[in-house]
Scaffold this motif. Structure first.
Motif, mmCIF file in Angstrom:
data_model
loop_
_atom_site.group_PDB
_atom_site.id
_atom_site.type_symbol
_atom_site.label_atom_id
_atom_site.label_comp_id
_atom_site.label_asym_id
_atom_site.label_seq_id
_atom_site.Cartn_x
_atom_site.Cartn_y
_atom_site.Cartn_z
ATOM 1 N N ILE A 83 25.461 35.967 27.287
ATOM 2 C CA ILE A 83 26.727 36.166 27.980
ATOM 3 C C ILE A 83 27.513 34.863 28.020
ATOM 4 O O ILE A 83 26.946 33.764 28.067
ATOM 5 C CB ILE A 83 26.488 36.713 29.409
ATOM 6 C CG1 ILE A 83 27.786 37.270 30.002
ATOM 7 C CG2 ILE A 83 25.864 35.648 30.304
ATOM 8 C CD1 ILE A 83 27.571 38.080 31.273
ATOM 9 N N THR A 84 28.832 34.958 27.980
ATOM 10 C CA THR A 84 29.706 33.798 28.078
ATOM 11 C C THR A 84 30.270 33.685 29.490
ATOM 12 O O THR A 84 30.080 34.587 30.328
ATOM 13 C CB THR A 84 30.879 33.926 27.091
ATOM 14 O OG1 THR A 84 31.663 35.072 27.476
ATOM 15 C CG2 THR A 84 30.387 34.102 25.659
ATOM 16 N N ALA A 85 30.980 32.603 29.738
ATOM 17 C CA ALA A 85 31.629 32.440 31.039
ATOM 18 C C ALA A 85 32.632 33.577 31.272
ATOM 19 O O ALA A 85 32.781 34.079 32.391
ATOM 20 C CB ALA A 85 32.329 31.085 31.112
ATOM 21 N N ARG A 86 33.307 33.986 30.208
ATOM 22 C CA ARG A 86 34.254 35.095 30.334
ATOM 23 C C ARG A 86 33.528 36.381 30.701
ATOM 24 O O ARG A 86 34.012 37.169 31.529
ATOM 25 C CB ARG A 86 35.019 35.287 29.022
ATOM 26 C CG ARG A 86 35.989 36.461 29.048
ATOM 27 C CD ARG A 86 36.674 36.658 27.702
ATOM 28 N NE ARG A 86 37.692 35.636 27.465
ATOM 29 C CZ ARG A 86 38.442 35.562 26.371
ATOM 30 N NH1 ARG A 86 38.276 36.455 25.402
ATOM 31 N NH2 ARG A 86 39.333 34.606 26.219
ATOM 32 N N GLY A 87 32.358 36.602 30.092
ATOM 33 C CA GLY A 87 31.571 37.777 30.429
ATOM 34 C C GLY A 87 31.109 37.759 31.871
ATOM 35 O O GLY A 87 31.129 38.782 32.569
ATOM 36 N N GLN A 88 30.690 36.573 32.351
ATOM 37 C CA GLN A 88 30.280 36.423 33.747
ATOM 38 C C GLN A 88 31.439 36.729 34.686
ATOM 39 O O GLN A 88 31.272 37.382 35.723
ATOM 40 C CB GLN A 88 29.767 34.993 33.989
ATOM 41 C CG GLN A 88 28.486 34.634 33.254
ATOM 42 C CD GLN A 88 27.241 35.170 33.939
ATOM 43 O OE1 GLN A 88 27.321 36.018 34.829
ATOM 44 N NE2 GLN A 88 26.081 34.674 33.510
ATOM 45 N N GLN A 89 32.624 36.247 34.319
ATOM 46 C CA GLN A 89 33.803 36.477 35.136
ATOM 47 C C GLN A 89 34.128 37.968 35.213
ATOM 48 O O GLN A 89 34.481 38.487 36.296
ATOM 49 C CB GLN A 89 35.008 35.726 34.551
ATOM 50 C CG GLN A 89 36.300 35.885 35.339
ATOM 51 C CD GLN A 89 36.179 35.393 36.776
ATOM 52 O OE1 GLN A 89 35.609 34.325 37.028
ATOM 53 N NE2 GLN A 89 36.708 36.146 37.734
ATOM 54 N N LEU A 90 33.979 38.679 34.109
ATOM 55 C CA LEU A 90 34.243 40.113 34.117
ATOM 56 C C LEU A 90 33.261 40.836 35.037
ATOM 57 O O LEU A 90 33.648 41.745 35.788
ATOM 58 C CB LEU A 90 34.158 40.677 32.696
ATOM 59 C CG LEU A 90 34.389 42.192 32.555
ATOM 60 C CD1 LEU A 90 35.765 42.588 33.100
ATOM 61 C CD2 LEU A 90 34.255 42.627 31.095
ATOM 62 N N LEU A 91 32.010 40.442 35.028
ATOM 63 C CA LEU A 91 31.020 41.077 35.901
ATOM 64 C C LEU A 91 31.331 40.828 37.376
ATOM 65 O O LEU A 91 31.049 41.677 38.229
ATOM 66 C CB LEU A 91 29.611 40.577 35.566
ATOM 67 C CG LEU A 91 29.000 41.086 34.260
ATOM 68 C CD1 LEU A 91 27.601 40.510 34.080
ATOM 69 C CD2 LEU A 91 28.949 42.610 34.223
ATOM 70 N N LEU A 92 31.921 39.658 37.674
ATOM 71 C CA LEU A 92 32.294 39.366 39.059
ATOM 72 C C LEU A 92 33.364 40.324 39.577
ATOM 73 O O LEU A 92 33.508 40.518 40.784
ATOM 74 C CB LEU A 92 32.785 37.923 39.178
ATOM 75 C CG LEU A 92 31.720 36.828 39.025
ATOM 76 C CD1 LEU A 92 32.362 35.447 39.056
ATOM 77 C CD2 LEU A 92 30.654 36.954 40.119
ATOM 78 N N GLU A 93 34.099 40.923 38.646
ATOM 79 C CA GLU A 93 35.116 41.901 39.033
ATOM 80 C C GLU A 93 34.484 43.256 39.382
ATOM 81 O O GLU A 93 35.193 44.169 39.799
ATOM 82 C CB GLU A 93 36.121 42.089 37.891
ATOM 83 C CG GLU A 93 36.885 40.821 37.542
ATOM 84 C CD GLU A 93 37.800 41.014 36.336
ATOM 85 O OE1 GLU A 93 38.085 42.199 36.002
ATOM 86 O OE2 GLU A 93 38.212 40.011 35.724
ATOM 87 N N MET A 94 33.181 43.364 39.173
ATOM 88 C CA MET A 94 32.408 44.574 39.470
ATOM 89 C C MET A 94 33.018 45.817 38.808
ATOM 90 O O MET A 94 33.329 46.820 39.474
ATOM 91 C CB MET A 94 32.291 44.766 40.979
ATOM 92 C CG MET A 94 31.608 43.604 41.693
ATOM 93 S SD MET A 94 31.375 43.887 43.454
ATOM 94 C CE MET A 94 30.133 45.193 43.416
ATOM 95 N N PRO A 95 33.170 45.784 37.497
ATOM 96 C CA PRO A 95 33.732 46.959 36.802
ATOM 97 C C PRO A 95 32.746 48.127 36.830
ATOM 98 O O PRO A 95 31.527 47.931 36.876
ATOM 99 C CB PRO A 95 33.943 46.448 35.377
ATOM 100 C CG PRO A 95 32.878 45.399 35.209
ATOM 101 C CD PRO A 95 32.774 44.720 36.555
#
Length: 310
Positions: A83-95
């Protein structure tokens, strides 16, 4: 439960990548995903029509490719992603779901889609809006396979129609040619003969399976038009002909169909008799290249991982 589509796998794969510190491969995540989606053993083992890969592995493969193009995942070593930082950020949005609409937020992904289609147009703001339902549901490999199957099915219909239009003599020769192409008699054309003539004893052809003629497959070929079903009496006559030749193996081919009674009857006899109806005959002709020719060859290349890790 049915095998999830590749978009349905995106969020679960990204979540798994978030806890895979050293990177994950598709084989690593298959057991976890199979449990998460409550897949049966048959579903896990189901393969693409090519037989080269399971459907689940193929969909996981394309799910991670799409997310890598959106820079949610990155390749860390041969066959492994993280996972990348961008991927981590997307998960923080709880999609609740990740799909192509989600990925279209990222310019790297829309640029890749645009370039792969070679449209020359500006990147689309909504990739899903220009995607067909088939593109969304299935991976590129599955779309190629589906197109191939549609073309083959159409060809089989054409072949069967043509077979039904030939003379009985030509039909008998086509049957012999097919069995030779299927490697009966070692694939040697000299081992197969059309016999259909007066006084042939109900045998239209023979394939010798050895040079001395100690073993042979006897053939009955009935062109019969569509709707003219081959019944049990026809099969009984053929079996009687086999007995007269002291034969143990026979193939009965028709361009129409066999009745249920005919198919049940061959289960009760000592001789080994195979029934091939019109639809199966057309399929075998296409499969073994009899009466058809190559139209085009499409070579699809894939990344040679070994080359980059020498």
């Amino acid at each position: 439960m049915t095998i999830p589509k590749y978009e349905d796998l995106m969020l679960p794969i990204l979540r798994l990548a978030a806890v895979g510190e050293k990177g994950l491969s598709v084989p690593d995540i298959l057991p976890t995903l199979a449990r998460e989606f409550s897949l049966s053993n048959d579903e896990v083992e189901q393969r693409l029509s090519s037989g080269r890969q399971t459907v689940l592995a193929n969909r996981c493969h394309w799910a991670q490719i799409y997310m890598r193009r959106a820079r949610l995942l990155e390749s860390v070593r041969r066959g492994h992603f993280s996972i990348t930082a961008r991927g981590q950020q997307l998960l923080l949005e709880m999609p609740t779901r990740i799909d192509r609409t989600t990925l279209s937020r990222y310019p790297e992904f829309t640029d890749w889609i645009r370039q792969s289609r070679d449209s020359g147009e500006a990147p689309s703001a909504n990739v899903a809006a220009v995607s067909t339902p088939a593109e969304v549901m299935y991976t590129p490999d599955e779309q190629i396979q589906t197109a191939y199957e549609i073309l083959n099915a159409s060809l089989e219909v054409e072949v069967l129609a043509r077979v039904r239009s030939v003379s009985p003599i030509v039909f008998e020769q086509i049957v012999v040619d097919l069995l030779v192409a299927m490697r009966f008699g070692g694939g040697d054309v000299e081992m197969g003969k059309r016999l259909g003539r007066a006084g042939d004893g109900g045998i239209d052809g023979i394939i010798h399976e050895d040079a001395l003629g100690l073993d042979a497959v006897y053939i009955q070929a009935k062109r019969f038009k569509e709707g003219n079903t081959v019944g049990r009496p026809d099969i009984q006559k053929f079996v009687g002909s086999l007995a007269g030749h002291r034969a143990t193996k026979g193939v009965f081919v028709t361009a129409s169909a066999f009745s249920g009674e005919a198919r049940e009857y061959i289960k009760t006899i000592q001789q080994r008799v195979v029934l091939i109806d019109g639809n199966e005959f057309a399929k075998l002709l296409v499969q073994h290249g009899v009466g058809v020719r190559d139209d085009r060859h499409v070579i699809i290349k894939k990344l040679d991982e070994d080359y980059f890790y020498i």
